[in-house]
Design an enzyme around this catalytic site. Structure first.
Site, mmCIF file in Angstrom:
data_model
loop_
_atom_site.group_PDB
_atom_site.id
_atom_site.type_symbol
_atom_site.label_atom_id
_atom_site.label_comp_id
_atom_site.label_asym_id
_atom_site.label_seq_id
_atom_site.Cartn_x
_atom_site.Cartn_y
_atom_site.Cartn_z
ATOM 1 C CG ASP A 50 -1.798 1.208 1.298
ATOM 2 O OD1 ASP A 50 -2.909 1.104 0.759
ATOM 3 O OD2 ASP A 50 -1.396 2.254 1.855
ATOM 4 C CE1 TYR A 55 0.736 7.804 2.719
ATOM 5 C CE2 TYR A 55 1.224 5.565 2.023
ATOM 6 C CZ TYR A 55 0.391 6.466 2.665
ATOM 7 O OH TYR A 55 -0.758 6.008 3.252
ATOM 8 C CE LYS A 80 -3.799 4.789 0.606
ATOM 9 N NZ LYS A 80 -2.407 4.621 1.023
ATOM 10 C CG HIS A 111 -4.246 9.938 0.548
ATOM 11 N ND1 HIS A 111 -2.902 9.856 0.291
ATOM 12 C CD2 HIS A 111 -4.387 9.565 1.847
ATOM 13 C CE1 HIS A 111 -2.268 9.450 1.379
ATOM 14 N NE2 HIS A 111 -3.144 9.265 2.332
#
Ligand code: A2P
Length: 309
Positions: A50, A55, A80, A111
Site C-alpha cells: 500500500d 508518501y 492513492k 486519499h
C-alpha cells in the site's frame, strides 16, 4: 507455544478480484527503508503493498517490486490520488504508474475527500497566506470519484475506492448513479477507534474495509496498553500480533507498516482470535470512555471527522 499461522487470508472485491488481507504499509519511511522493506516483505510472503502519491515513495516501491522477481499479477498494489490532483486524476495516475513502472495498479483510492489548489504554493500541502491549507471549496469529493470511473475503463486501475470518509460522506457517494461501484474504503481502525458503525455500513455496501494505523502509528500507546497485553498473554503473542489478528478477525484488510525485517516477519504471523476476544476489542474504546484518532490533519474550514464513525 503460540498457535500462529501465516496471514495468507484473502477477501474478494466487488470486482471479483482477490485482495490479500495483510498489506505492508509504507507511510513515513525513507526511500532506502521502503525499498528494503518491500523487498523483504515480498520475500517473506506478503503480496499486498500500500502506497500513495503523497508518501513520495512510489519510485523505490516500483524498483523493489521489479527486483523481487515475483510476477506482477501475484502482487496487489494500491496507490492513492492526492488532494492537489482532484481536478485531473488521469494525469495523476499516469504519473504514479510511471514512477511505479507498472502498467496498472490493482486499486486507486481518493486519499482524502478534500480537494486542494492544484496550482498553489506547494505541490503537496499548498497554503493560503494565513497558513491554512489551500482548499478548493466548491469541489465535492463525489465529483472526483466520478473522474476516477474512466480510469478503470481505460485499464489504469482494476478498482477504485475512497479513504478517510464517515458514514455521512459515503451516503453522499451512494446517492449518485455510479457507473463503477467503490470496491474499498480505507480508514484508521484499531481498538481505540474501532468505527463499528462505519464498518457495518461499509460492509452492507459490499466495500472491503482496510484498517490503516492498525498498530496506532508511531510511538503507539496501544502497544503499551495493559488490557490489550492481557489478551496477548492469553495467546502467548505480542500486542502487535493481537492487533493485526483482530483486524483480520473483523474482516478488514490490515495495513501494517514496518521497516524492520524481524517486525515485518512477525507481522506476517497471526492467531485466530476467539470471538469473545474480538468482541472485547470491538467494544474497548467505548468501555474506556472515548475514542482516539492518531491521524487527523487540520483541513480547516472543512471538517472531515465530526464523529467517531
Ligand atoms: P518500525 O517501522 O520501526 O517497525 P502502524 O502500522 O499502525 O502505522 O504502526 C507502525 C508503527 O509500529 C511503526 O512505528 C513501526 O515501527 C511499528 N511496528 C511495526 N510492527 C511492529 C511490531 N510487530 N511491534 C512493535 N512495533 C511495530
Amino acid at each position: 507455544m503460540a498457535n500462529t499461522h501465516k496471514a495468507t487470508n484473502t477477501y474478494q472485491l466487488i470486482t471479483g478480484a482477490t485482495i490479500p488481507a495483510l498489506a505492508l504499509g509504507t507511510w513515513q519511511a525513507t526511500d532506502e527503508e521502503v525499498y528494503n522493506s518491500v523487498l523483504h516483505a515480498l520475500k517473506t510472503g506478503y503480496r499486498h503493498i500500500d502506497t500513495a502519491t503523497a508518501y513520495g515513495n512510489e519510485v523505490p516501491i516500483g524498483r523493489a517490486i521489479k527486483d523481487s522477481g515475483i510476477a506482477r499479477e501475484e502482487i496487489f498494489v494500491t496507490t492513492k490520488l492526492w488532494s492537489t490532483d482532484h481536478n485531473d486524476p488521469e494525469k495523476a495516475i499516469k504519473t504514479s504508474l510511471n514512477k511505479l513502472k507498472l502498467d496498472y495498479v490493482d486499486l486507486y483510492l481518493i486519499h482524502w475527500p478534500v480537494a486542494m489548489n492544484p496550482n498553489g504554493n506547494h505541490p503537496i500541502v499548498p497554503t493560503k497566506p494565513d497558513g491554512s491549507r489551500d482548499i478548493v471549496g466548491n469541489w465535492p469529493f463525489t465529483k472526483t470519484y466520478q473522474l476516477l470511473e474512466p480510469l478503470v475503463e481505460k485499464g489504469y486501475t482494476k478498482a477504485i475506492g475512497v479513504c478517510n470518509t464517515t458514514v455521512a460522506k459515503l451516503e453522499e457517494l451512494f446517492k449518485l448513479d455510479l457507473k463503477i461501484k467503490p470496491a474499498v474504503l480505507q480508514v484508521e481502525l484499531h481498538p481505540y477507534l474501532p468505527q463499528n458503525k462505519l464498518l457495518h455500513y461499509a460492509k452492507s455496501h459490499n466495500l472491503v474495509v482496510e484498517s490503516y494505523s492498525p498498530l496506532g502509528s508511531a510511538n503507539s500507546p496501544l502497544l503499551k496498553d495493559a488490557d490489550i497485553q492481557a489478551v496477548a498473554d492469553k495467546y502467548g503473542v505480542s500486542i502487535a500480533t493481537i492487533l493485526i489478528s483482530w483486524a483480520i478477525w473483523r474482516g478488514t484488510v490490515v495495513l501494517a507498516k514496518s521497516v524492520n525485517p524481524s517486525r515485518i516477519d512477525a507481522n506476517y504471523q497471526i492467531v485466530d482470535l476467539q470471538d469473545k476476544d474480538g468482541e472485547f476489542l470491538n467494544g474497548f474504546a467505548e468501555k474506556k470512555g472515548g475514542y482516539q484518532r492518531f491521524v487527523d490533519p487540520n483541513w480547516d474550514p472543512v471538517v472531515i471527522f465530526d464523529s467517531s464513525d
